[in-house]
Motif scaffolding. Structure first.
Motif, PDB file in Angstrom:
ATOM      1  N   TRP A  11      -3.969   3.411  -3.338  1.00 31.28           N
ATOM      2  CA  TRP A  11      -2.909   4.153  -4.213  1.00 31.28           C
ATOM      3  C   TRP A  11      -3.349   3.541  -5.599  1.00 31.28           C
ATOM      4  CZ3 TRP A  11       0.520   7.826  -3.061  1.00 31.28           C
ATOM      5  CH2 TRP A  11       0.877   8.272  -1.933  1.00 31.28           C
ATOM      6  N   ILE A  12      -3.365   4.776  -6.644  1.00 34.24           N
ATOM      7  CA  ILE A  12      -3.479   4.520  -8.083  1.00 34.24           C
ATOM      8  C   ILE A  12      -2.310   4.864  -8.610  1.00 34.24           C
ATOM      9  CG2 ILE A  12      -4.787   4.806 -10.048  1.00 34.24           C
ATOM     10  CD1 ILE A  12      -7.314   5.534  -8.011  1.00 34.24           C
ATOM     11  N   GLY A  13      -1.895   3.891  -9.522  1.00 31.51           N
ATOM     12  CA  GLY A  13      -0.756   4.315 -10.476  1.00 31.51           C
ATOM     13  C   GLY A  13      -1.147   4.603 -11.820  1.00 31.51           C
ATOM     14  N   VAL A  14      -0.618   5.679 -12.477  1.00 26.81           N
ATOM     15  CA  VAL A  14      -0.702   5.791 -13.909  1.00 26.81           C
ATOM     16  C   VAL A  14       0.795   5.725 -14.699  1.00 26.81           C
ATOM     17  CG1 VAL A  14      -1.769   7.026 -15.529  1.00 26.81           C
ATOM     18  CG2 VAL A  14      -3.036   6.809 -13.640  1.00 26.81           C
ATOM     19  N   ALA A  15       0.788   4.945 -15.494  1.00 31.51           N
ATOM     20  CA  ALA A  15       1.962   4.881 -16.626  1.00 31.51           C
ATOM     21  C   ALA A  15       1.592   5.444 -17.750  1.00 31.51           C
ATOM     22  CB  ALA A  15       2.683   3.596 -16.691  1.00 31.51           C
ATOM     23  N   ALA A  16       1.980   6.634 -18.040  1.00 30.88           N
ATOM     24  CA  ALA A  16       1.467   7.338 -19.602  1.00 30.88           C
ATOM     25  C   ALA A  16       2.561   7.243 -20.555  1.00 30.88           C
ATOM     26  CB  ALA A  16       1.275   8.927 -19.163  1.00 30.88           C
ATOM     27  N   PRO A  17       2.163   7.647 -21.654  1.00 30.47           N
ATOM     28  CA  PRO A  17       3.327   7.649 -22.720  1.00 30.47           C
ATOM     29  C   PRO A  17       4.544   8.533 -22.348  1.00 30.47           C
ATOM     30  CG  PRO A  17       1.197   8.232 -23.739  1.00 30.47           C
ATOM     31  CD  PRO A  17       0.992   8.243 -22.183  1.00 30.47           C
ATOM     32  N   LYS A  18       5.634   8.150 -23.039  1.00 34.77           N
ATOM     33  CA  LYS A  18       6.934   9.089 -22.778  1.00 34.77           C
ATOM     34  C   LYS A  18       7.508   8.783 -21.249  1.00 34.77           C
ATOM     35  CE  LYS A  18       5.774  12.316 -26.272  1.00 34.77           C
ATOM     36  NZ  LYS A  18       5.334  13.497 -26.618  1.00 34.77           N
ATOM     37  N   ASN A  19       7.281   7.646 -20.608  1.00 30.41           N
ATOM     38  CA  ASN A  19       7.879   7.116 -19.386  1.00 30.41           C
ATOM     39  C   ASN A  19       7.571   7.927 -18.222  1.00 30.41           C
ATOM     40  OD1 ASN A  19       9.341   5.085 -20.060  1.00 30.41           O
ATOM     41  ND2 ASN A  19      11.071   5.962 -20.766  1.00 30.41           N
ATOM     42  N   GLN A  20       6.381   8.808 -18.313  1.00 32.85           N
ATOM     43  CA  GLN A  20       5.875   9.244 -17.244  1.00 32.85           C
ATOM     44  C   GLN A  20       4.813   8.434 -16.370  1.00 32.85           C
ATOM     45  OE1 GLN A  20       2.902  12.405 -17.911  1.00 32.85           O
ATOM     46  NE2 GLN A  20       3.366  13.557 -16.039  1.00 32.85           N
ATOM     47  N   VAL A  21       5.233   8.290 -15.062  1.00 30.75           N
ATOM     48  CA  VAL A  21       4.991   7.503 -14.099  1.00 30.75           C
ATOM     49  C   VAL A  21       4.221   8.150 -12.783  1.00 30.75           C
ATOM     50  CG1 VAL A  21       4.787   5.292 -12.895  1.00 30.75           C
ATOM     51  CG2 VAL A  21       6.181   5.564 -15.043  1.00 30.75           C
ATOM     52  N   LEU A  22       3.055   8.225 -12.656  1.00 29.94           N
ATOM     53  CA  LEU A  22       2.529   8.980 -11.337  1.00 29.94           C
ATOM     54  C   LEU A  22       1.847   8.200 -10.513  1.00 29.94           C
ATOM     55  CD1 LEU A  22       0.702  11.470 -13.731  1.00 29.94           C
ATOM     56  CD2 LEU A  22       2.888  11.920 -12.585  1.00 29.94           C
ATOM     57  N   ALA A  23       1.552   8.548  -9.175  1.00 26.15           N
ATOM     58  CA  ALA A  23       0.939   7.781  -8.364  1.00 26.15           C
ATOM     59  C   ALA A  23       0.098   8.835  -7.411  1.00 26.15           C
ATOM     60  CB  ALA A  23       1.633   7.072  -7.512  1.00 26.15           C
ATOM     61  N   ARG A  24      -0.980   8.519  -6.960  1.00 28.58           N
ATOM     62  CA  ARG A  24      -2.099   9.377  -6.187  1.00 28.58           C
ATOM     63  C   ARG A  24      -2.512   8.450  -4.912  1.00 28.58           C
ATOM     64  NH1 ARG A  24      -5.766  13.154  -9.954  1.00 28.58           N
ATOM     65  NH2 ARG A  24      -4.158  14.285 -10.906  1.00 28.58           N
ATOM     66  N   GLN A  25      -2.676   9.058  -3.929  1.00 28.69           N
ATOM     67  CA  GLN A  25      -3.378   8.458  -2.904  1.00 28.69           C
ATOM     68  C   GLN A  25      -4.779   8.951  -2.830  1.00 28.69           C
ATOM     69  OE1 GLN A  25      -1.899   9.237   1.046  1.00 28.69           O
ATOM     70  NE2 GLN A  25      -2.943   7.735   2.330  1.00 28.69           N
ATOM     71  N   PHE A  26      -5.781   7.980  -2.377  1.00 25.17           N
ATOM     72  CA  PHE A  26      -7.074   8.294  -2.169  1.00 25.17           C
ATOM     73  C   PHE A  26      -7.717   7.612  -0.920  1.00 25.17           C
ATOM     74  CE2 PHE A  26      -6.438   8.363  -6.734  1.00 25.17           C
ATOM     75  CZ  PHE A  26      -7.094   9.381  -7.367  1.00 25.17           C
TER      76      PHE A  26
ATOM     77  N   SER B  86      -2.778   1.007 -12.246  1.00 24.19           N
ATOM     78  CA  SER B  86      -2.772   0.121 -11.281  1.00 24.19           C
ATOM     79  C   SER B  86      -3.571   0.607  -9.964  1.00 24.19           C
ATOM     80  CB  SER B  86      -1.186   0.028 -10.786  1.00 24.19           C
ATOM     81  OG  SER B  86      -0.773   1.214 -10.139  1.00 24.19           O
ATOM     82  N   PHE B  87      -3.971  -0.532  -9.095  1.00 24.32           N
ATOM     83  CA  PHE B  87      -4.663  -0.081  -7.930  1.00 24.32           C
ATOM     84  C   PHE B  87      -4.147  -0.987  -6.898  1.00 24.32           C
ATOM     85  CE2 PHE B  87      -7.625   0.427 -11.757  1.00 24.32           C
ATOM     86  CZ  PHE B  87      -8.367   1.467 -11.369  1.00 24.32           C
ATOM     87  N   THR B  88      -3.763  -0.369  -5.829  1.00 28.44           N
ATOM     88  CA  THR B  88      -3.153  -0.948  -4.643  1.00 28.44           C
ATOM     89  C   THR B  88      -3.884  -0.471  -3.425  1.00 28.44           C
ATOM     90  OG1 THR B  88      -1.263  -2.179  -3.441  1.00 28.44           O
ATOM     91  CG2 THR B  88      -0.900   0.015  -4.490  1.00 28.44           C
ATOM     92  N   GLY B  89      -4.213  -1.129  -2.496  1.00 24.74           N
ATOM     93  CA  GLY B  89      -4.675  -0.432  -1.324  1.00 24.74           C
ATOM     94  C   GLY B  89      -5.454  -1.541  -0.282  1.00 24.74           C
ATOM     95  N   VAL B  90      -6.421  -0.668   0.337  1.00 28.56           N
ATOM     96  CA  VAL B  90      -6.855  -1.741   1.579  1.00 28.56           C
ATOM     97  C   VAL B  90      -8.593  -1.496   1.157  1.00 28.56           C
ATOM     98  CG1 VAL B  90      -7.369  -2.198   3.871  1.00 28.56           C
ATOM     99  CG2 VAL B  90      -5.119  -1.085   3.119  1.00 28.56           C
TER     100      VAL B  90
ATOM    101  N   GLY C 258      -0.974  -1.580   8.444  1.00 25.58           N
ATOM    102  CA  GLY C 258      -0.839  -0.428   9.304  1.00 25.58           C
ATOM    103  C   GLY C 258      -1.832   0.655   8.635  1.00 25.58           C
ATOM    104  N   HIS C 259      -2.398   0.338   7.390  1.00 26.43           N
ATOM    105  CA  HIS C 259      -3.250   1.269   6.623  1.00 26.43           C
ATOM    106  C   HIS C 259      -4.606   1.102   6.825  1.00 26.43           C
ATOM    107  CE1 HIS C 259       0.437   2.839   4.438  1.00 26.43           C
ATOM    108  NE2 HIS C 259       0.611   1.463   4.375  1.00 26.43           N
TER     109      HIS C 259
ATOM    110  N   VAL D 297       1.033  -1.276  -0.088  1.00 24.92           N
ATOM    111  CA  VAL D 297       0.076   0.000  -0.016  1.00 24.92           C
ATOM    112  C   VAL D 297       0.846   1.179  -0.060  1.00 24.92           C
ATOM    113  CG1 VAL D 297      -1.930   1.106   1.219  1.00 24.92           C
ATOM    114  CG2 VAL D 297      -1.789  -1.406   1.407  1.00 24.92           C
ATOM    115  N   SER D 298       1.432   1.614  -1.352  1.00 27.72           N
ATOM    116  CA  SER D 298       2.387   2.737  -1.343  1.00 27.72           C
ATOM    117  C   SER D 298       2.393   3.393  -2.664  1.00 27.72           C
ATOM    118  CB  SER D 298       3.899   2.282  -0.917  1.00 27.72           C
ATOM    119  OG  SER D 298       4.300   1.383  -1.733  1.00 27.72           O
TER     120      SER D 298
END
Length: 163
Positions: A114-129, A95-99, A107-108, A72-73
């Motif tokens: 946490w949602i991850g997004v891999a976009a074109p041109k090697n951009q990889v992002l993550a956001r917590q919800f 991607s989706f990971t979490g509880v 401990g979460h 969960v990260s």
């Protein structure tokens, strides 16, 4: 699953591909996406990576990364998305990971996603919800939030390409 439908239609319209690596959503995102007619043109496949071992075996998340940060990260969400994108050579991956709950994990609290997004041109992002509600409510909210986020990022890329 309105946002998922919108995302599917937009991917088809612009001819960009997408895959997913799903943990707490257990395939709900990709299953929802398959409701869009013609989605097979842009969805080559998806991964359900429920266990830490599956995250490593199917989408190449390094085991030491999981041991250091936990599943969960942000780090694992990004690695899941990037690994799925590489495995199927898609333009996009989510991607989706979490509880989902009802119990806490590592401990979460239930509802942390946490949602991850891999976009074109090697951009990889993550956001917590953080979602409230039952297990199913958390899973559905995660899918909707993820679809809305990818749709927003996709629209930015398409707008930039057309300018």
């Amino acid at each position: 699953m309105e946002k998922v439908q919108q995302l599917g239609k937009k991917l088809i319209q612009v001819g960009q591909t997408l895959t997913s690596a799903e943990s707490l959503t257990g395939g709900l995102f990709s299953s929802s996406l398959t409701q869009v007619p013609g989605i097979s043109k842009v969805l080559p496949g998806a991964f359900v990576t429920y266990s830490p071992e599956a995250k490593t075996q199917l989408v190449g998340v390094p085991a030491p990364l999981i041991q250091e940060y936990g599943v969960v990260s942000a780090e694992v969400a990004k690695a899941m998305a990037k690994g799925a994108q590489q495995q199927l050579s898609t333009d996009w991956a989510i991607s989706f990971t979490g509880v989902a709950g009802p119990d806490a994990l590592e401990g979460h609290l239930a509802g942390e996603v946490w949602i991850g997004v891999a976009a074109p041109k090697n951009q990889v992002l993550a956001r917590q919800f953080n979602f409230k509600g039952t297990r199913d409510t958390v899973r559905m909210a995660a899918v909707q939030a993820g679809a809305a986020w990818v749709l927003s990022e996709l629209n930015k890329v398409v707008t930039n390409e057309n300018n």
